[in-house]
Design an enzyme around this catalytic site. Structure first.
Site, mmCIF file in Angstrom:
data_model
loop_
_atom_site.group_PDB
_atom_site.id
_atom_site.type_symbol
_atom_site.label_atom_id
_atom_site.label_comp_id
_atom_site.label_asym_id
_atom_site.label_seq_id
_atom_site.Cartn_x
_atom_site.Cartn_y
_atom_site.Cartn_z
ATOM 1 N N HIS A 143 1.682 4.517 -2.879
ATOM 2 C CA HIS A 143 1.743 5.986 -2.709
ATOM 3 C C HIS A 143 3.103 6.501 -3.174
ATOM 4 O O HIS A 143 3.206 7.538 -3.815
ATOM 5 C CB HIS A 143 1.563 6.362 -1.234
ATOM 6 C CG HIS A 143 0.149 6.281 -0.739
ATOM 7 N ND1 HIS A 143 -0.903 6.891 -1.378
ATOM 8 C CD2 HIS A 143 -0.391 5.679 0.357
ATOM 9 C CE1 HIS A 143 -2.025 6.667 -0.699
ATOM 10 N NE2 HIS A 143 -1.744 5.925 0.357
ATOM 11 N N HIS A 197 3.344 6.740 -6.868
ATOM 12 C CA HIS A 197 2.536 7.867 -7.342
ATOM 13 C C HIS A 197 3.355 9.163 -7.256
ATOM 14 O O HIS A 197 3.279 10.019 -8.127
ATOM 15 C CB HIS A 197 1.281 7.966 -6.467
ATOM 16 C CG HIS A 197 0.153 8.747 -7.067
ATOM 17 N ND1 HIS A 197 -0.931 9.135 -6.336
ATOM 18 C CD2 HIS A 197 -0.061 9.220 -8.319
ATOM 19 C CE1 HIS A 197 -1.778 9.800 -7.114
ATOM 20 N NE2 HIS A 197 -1.269 9.862 -8.319
ATOM 21 N N HIS A 228 0.834 -1.210 0.000
ATOM 22 C CA HIS A 228 0.000 0.000 0.000
ATOM 23 C C HIS A 228 0.874 1.268 0.000
ATOM 24 O O HIS A 228 0.737 2.130 -0.861
ATOM 25 C CB HIS A 228 -0.905 -0.021 1.241
ATOM 26 C CG HIS A 228 -1.809 1.164 1.364
ATOM 27 N ND1 HIS A 228 -3.150 1.108 1.080
ATOM 28 C CD2 HIS A 228 -1.566 2.445 1.725
ATOM 29 C CE1 HIS A 228 -3.691 2.299 1.262
ATOM 30 N NE2 HIS A 228 -2.759 3.137 1.660
ATOM 31 N N GLU A 229 1.780 1.342 0.950
ATOM 32 C CA GLU A 229 2.601 2.555 1.060
ATOM 33 C C GLU A 229 3.523 2.696 -0.154
ATOM 34 O O GLU A 229 3.790 3.802 -0.614
ATOM 35 C CB GLU A 229 3.426 2.538 2.356
ATOM 36 C CG GLU A 229 2.582 2.531 3.638
ATOM 37 C CD GLU A 229 1.541 3.634 3.714
ATOM 38 O OE1 GLU A 229 1.738 4.703 3.102
ATOM 39 O OE2 GLU A 229 0.502 3.422 4.378
HETATM 40 ZN ZN LIG Z 1 -3.052 5.188 1.875
#
Ligand SMILES: [Zn+2]
Length: 684
Positions: A473, A476, A469-470
Site C-alpha cells: 500500500h 502505491h 502487505h502494508e
Molecule cells: Zn490492505
C-alpha cells in the site's frame, strides 16, 4: 487566540512533520481555521466571475481541502499511535465538523453549477488523460449524490441519508451490546479439557476482571475467546452453546437487528432507484472494476462452480478423519484443527527464529530495489512521536538530481497508547502536481511481536506477510506520479486497492525471496528445506472451505442488495440461511442469524454493502498478476518496471481494468488464484 495560530504546527504543511511539537491544544484551533479557509476557497471558486477554466475550477477543487486533510491525517494518526485523553477529545471534537463539511460538497449547488459550466466549455471538451477522467468522475460523483434530481428528490435523498446513518449506527451498537451480554462462566476445570493454556489464561483474566472468585473461567463472544472454544474445546455441548449464541447475536428482542436490517435494505434500494439504478449494487459498483452487480455475481458463481468439487472432497476427508457420520457446524473447526495437526505436524512457532524484524525489513527493501529500482534509506533525526519510530526515505535510482520520491515512518510494536492492528496511512500526497515533482509522505504501522529478554523481535510468517502487505500500500502511495490529488496513489476503486498490497505477500512464499531475509537470528542459516515444505503444504489446508465461506458471504450480500423482497421472499433470516447452506460444510441450525451481526455490510451507510465480493476479486488480481513475476523470475526488473509504470505509479488516473490490461496484456484470469490455492483441476 490570534498569537496561538502563528505557532500552530498543524496550519502549515511541512514535509518534515514536527511530530514532537504537535499538541492536543493545536487541533481544534487549526481545524476551525482550516475549515474556514476551505469554505472561503469554495466561495472564491464558485463566485469567480471569470470564464470557467480547468485551473480556476477543477484544479482549485482538487486542492480545496489540501491543508485541512494534512492537519486531519496528522491528528488522526497521532491519536491512533500516541493517544492521550486530551488528543482523543480534540480528535473527537473535530471529526464531526470535518465529515459534515466533506459530505456537503457533492450536495453544494453552486459548486455543481461551476463544474457543469466548466464541462460545457471548449477546453473541457478537448481534455484528455487524467484531467478528462477527473472531470468525468467529479460529475459522476455529483450525479450519484442526486445533483440531477429535482428539489423533492434531493430532499428525499438527504432524509434517507440521515435515516441510514442512524440505522447503521444502531446496527453496530446492537451487535456490540448483544455480543457483550453473553458470558459463560465455568468453575470446574475438568470442563476445559482440550483448551490450550493461553486460552485458559485469557478466560481466567476475563473472570478476574469481572471480580469473579477463583477458580473461574469466563468465556465471551469476542473473537479470541470464541475461536479458542470452537477450535480446541473437547466438550461438544459447550462448543454448541457458544456457537449458537455467536451466530444468533442481535436477533433477540432486546437487541434485534432484523427490523434495522430490513429497513436499511429498503432505503438502499429506494435510494438506488431514485438515482436511476436497478438496485444498490449497481449504484455502488458503477465506479468499481466490477461495474455492475450482475458482473460481480457472475464472478462469484464461476468461483463457486470451480471450487465445489474440492469443497466436497475436503468435507468427506474431514468426516472420515473425525470418524463421525455427520458433523455439526460447531464440530468443524475442532476436527479441522486436529486434522491439520495430524497431517502437517507443523508448528508456526518453529519459523519465528528465521524472521527477525530487521532482517525481514531490509530483505523487503532489497526486493523492491531489484524490482522497481528504488532505494529505501533510513534517516536519523526526523521528529517522531515515539523513540521506537523509524524514518525512511525512498529514492529513485532512475532519476538524476533530486531522487526523493517520498518518505515514511515505521512504527512496528504495540504500546499502551497505540491502537491494535496494522495499517498504512497517507500523510502528504505529492507526485507531479502542477508540473512540479513533490515528495509523498506516509506511515506504516503494526503491532508485531516485540523484542523480549535481549532477543530481537522474532516474527510469525503471518506477521511477515502483514509487513509486506502494508508496504505494498505504501509503495502505491509513494510511487504515485498522478497529477490530480483526488486520483493519486491509493485513491482507487475498492476492488482494485488491494492489488498492490496483496501481491507483495507472494514474495514471502518464494524460496529465493525468503533466502534474502529469512535467516536464523543466531546462526544465520536459511529455513531448512523440510520446514519450508511443511509451511507451503499447510498453506492450502482446507482452502476450498475458506474460499466457499467467502464466496457464500459475498453471494448472500449481493442477493440481499439485488434481489431480496420481503413480500416475495418472506423471512430474511431464512432467506439468507438458505443461501449460506450451500457454502457450509455442515447443516446450519434451524435458527441461524449470522446476517444480523454482519457489521461489514450494515454498520456503515455504504461500508462493504454489495462489496464483499471485493476480497475475492482482488485476490484474483494479485494471484494472476504475480504469475508474470513468477514466470519471468521473481526479481525481474522488466516485469517490475511494467508493474511500476502501469499500476504502482498510476493511481486512478485511468480505468483500473485498462491499467491491469496494460500490465498483463489481457483481462484477469481466476485460474491463477485456484492454482495458488491448490484448487485447479486439469479441466479448468
Ligand atoms: Zn490492505
Amino acid at each position: 487566540m490570534a498569537s496561538a495560530t502563528a505557532v500552530n504546527p498543524l496550519l502549515q504543511i511541512s514535509f518534515q512533520i514536527p511530530f514532537d511539537q504537535i499538541r492536543a491544544e493545536h487541533v481544534e484551533p487549526a481545524v476551525d481555521e482550516l475549515l474556514r479557509e476551505a469554505r472561503e476557497r469554495l466561495d472564491q471558486l464558485t463566485s469567480d466571475p471569470a470564464p470557467r477554466t480547468f485551473a480556476n475550477t477543477m484544479e482549485r477543487l482538487d486542492r480545496l481541502t489540501e491543508r485541512l486533510e494534512y492537519a486531519m491525517q496528522v491528528t488522526r494518526n497521532l491519536e491512533a499511535l500516541a493517544t492521550t485523553p486530551e488528543l482523543r477529545a480534540a480528535n473527537n471534537a473535530v471529526q464531526p465538523k470535518v465529515s459534515e463539511f466533506y459530505s456537503s460538497l457533492p450536495l453544494n449547488e453552486a459548486l455543481w453549477r461551476a463544474v457543469q459550466a466548466y464541462s460545457e466549455t471548449r477546453e473541457a471538451a478537448a481534455l484528455t488523460g487524467v484531467r478528462k477522467r477527473f472531470l468525468e468522475k467529479t460529475i459522476d460523483n455529483f450525479r450519484r449524490h442526486g445533483a440531477l434530481l429535482d428539489s423533492a428528490g434531493k430532499q428525499r435523498i438527504a432524509e434517507m441519508d440521515v435515516e441510514l446513518t442512524k440505522l447503521t449506527l444502531r446496527f453496530s451498537e446492537n451487535v456490540l451490546d448483544s455480543t457483550n451480554q453473553f458470558e459463560l462462566v465455568i468453575t470446574e476445570e475438568a470442563r476445559l479439557a482440550g483448551l490450550p493454556e493461553s486460552a485458559r489464561a485469557m478466560a481466567r483474566a476475563s473472570a478476574a476482571s469481572k471480580g469473579l472468585e477463583a477458580p473461574s473461567w469466563r468465556f465471551t463472544l469476542q473473537g479470541p475467546s470464541y475461536l479458542a472454544v470452537l477450535t480446541y474445546l473437547d466438550d461438544a455441548a459447550f462448543r454448541r452453546q457458544v456457537y449458537e449464541a455467536f451466530v444468533n447475536r442481535a436477533t433477540d428482542e432486546k437487541f434485534d437487528n432484523l427490523p434495522v436490517l430490513t429497513r436499511i435494505l429498503e432505503l438502499r434500494r429506494e435510494k438506488a432507484n431514485l438515482l436511476g439504478y436497478r438496485d444498490f449494487a449497481d449504484l455502488v459498483l458503477e465506479d468499481r472494476m466490477a461495474q455492475t452487480g450482475a458482473r460481480a455475481q457472475e464472478f462469484l458463481l464461476d468461483l463457486e462452480r470451480k471450487t465445489l468439487g474440492f469443497f466436497h472432497r475436503e468435507n468427506e476427508e474431514l468426516t472420515a478423519f473425525a470418524g463421525q457420520t455427520a458433523l455439526q457446524p460447531w464440530d468443524i473447526a475442532y476436527y479441522a484443527e486436529k486434522q491439520r495437526a495430524a497431517l502437517y505436524a507443523f508448528d508456526e512457532e518453529a519459523l519465528r527464529p528465521y524472521f527477525p524484524l530487521e532482517s525481514v525489513v531490509s530483505g523487503m527493501f532489497e526486493i523492491v530495489q531489484r524490482l522497481y529500482g528504488i532505494r529505501v534509506v533510513e534517516k536519523a533525526g526526523a521528529p517522531v512521536w515515539d523513540p521506537e519510530v523509524k524514518y525512511y526515505e525512498i529514492h529513485d535510482d532512475r532519476m538524476s538530481g533530486n531522487t526523493l520520491l517520498g518518505a515514511f515512518y515505521a512504527d512496528w510494536f504495540p504500546r499502551e497508547n497505540k491502537r491494535a492492528g496494522a495499517w498504512m496511512d497517507v500523510l502528504i500526497t505529492g507526485g507531479v502536481l502542477s508540473g512540479l515533482r513533490e515528495p509523498h509522505a506516509a506511515m506504516i504501522c503494526g503491532n508485531l511481536t516485540p523484542p523480549v529478554d535481549g532477543r530481537p523481535s522474532l516474527l510469525t510468517h503471518r506477521e511477515v506477510q502483514t509487513i509486506f502487505h502494508e508496504f505494498g500500500h505504501l509503495l502505491h502511495h509513494c510511487l504515485s506520479g498522478v497529477e490530480m490529488r483526488a486520483l493519486a496513489g491509493v485513491n482507487v476503486a475498492w476492488d482494485f486497492v488491494e492489488l498492490p498490497s496483496q501481491i507483495m505477500e507472494n514474495w514471502t512464499w518464494e524460496r529465493d525471496a525468503l533466502d534474502l531475509f529469512a535467516r536464523h537470528f543466531e546462526t544465520g542459516s536459511p529455513i531448512p528445506a523440510d520446514l519450508f515444505e511443511k509451511m507451503c503444504a499447510a498453506r492450502n489446508f482446507r482452502a476450498a472451505n475458506a474460499q466457499m465461506r467467502q464466496v457464500g458471504f459475498a453471494i448472500a450480500d449481493l442477493a440481499l442488495h439485488r434481489e431480496y423482497s420481503p413480500q416475495r421472499d418472506g423471512d430474511l433470516l431464512a432467506y439468507v440461511r438458505a443461501i449460506l447452506q450451500r457454502f457450509s460444510p455442515a447443516p446450519l441450525p434451524e435458527r441461524y442469524g449470522m446476517i444480523a451481526s454482519f457489521t461489514h455490510l450494515f454498520a456503515n451507510p455504504v461500508g462493504y454493502g454489495a462489496g464483499y465480493y471485493s476480497y475475492k476479486w482482488s485476490e484474483v488480481l494479485d494471484a494472476d498478476a504475480f504469475t508474470r513475476f513468477r514466470d519471468s523470475g521473481i526479481f525481474s526488473r522488466d516485469v517490475g518496471t511494467r508493474f511500476r509504470e502501469n499500476i504502482l505509479s498510476r493511481g486512478d488516473s485511468e480505468d483500473p481494468a485498462e491499467l491491469y490490461r496494460k500490465f498483463m496484456g489481457r483481462d484477469p484470469d481466476p485460474n491463477a488464484l485456484l492454482e495458488r490455492s491448490g484448487l485447479l483441476t486439469a479441466a479448468q
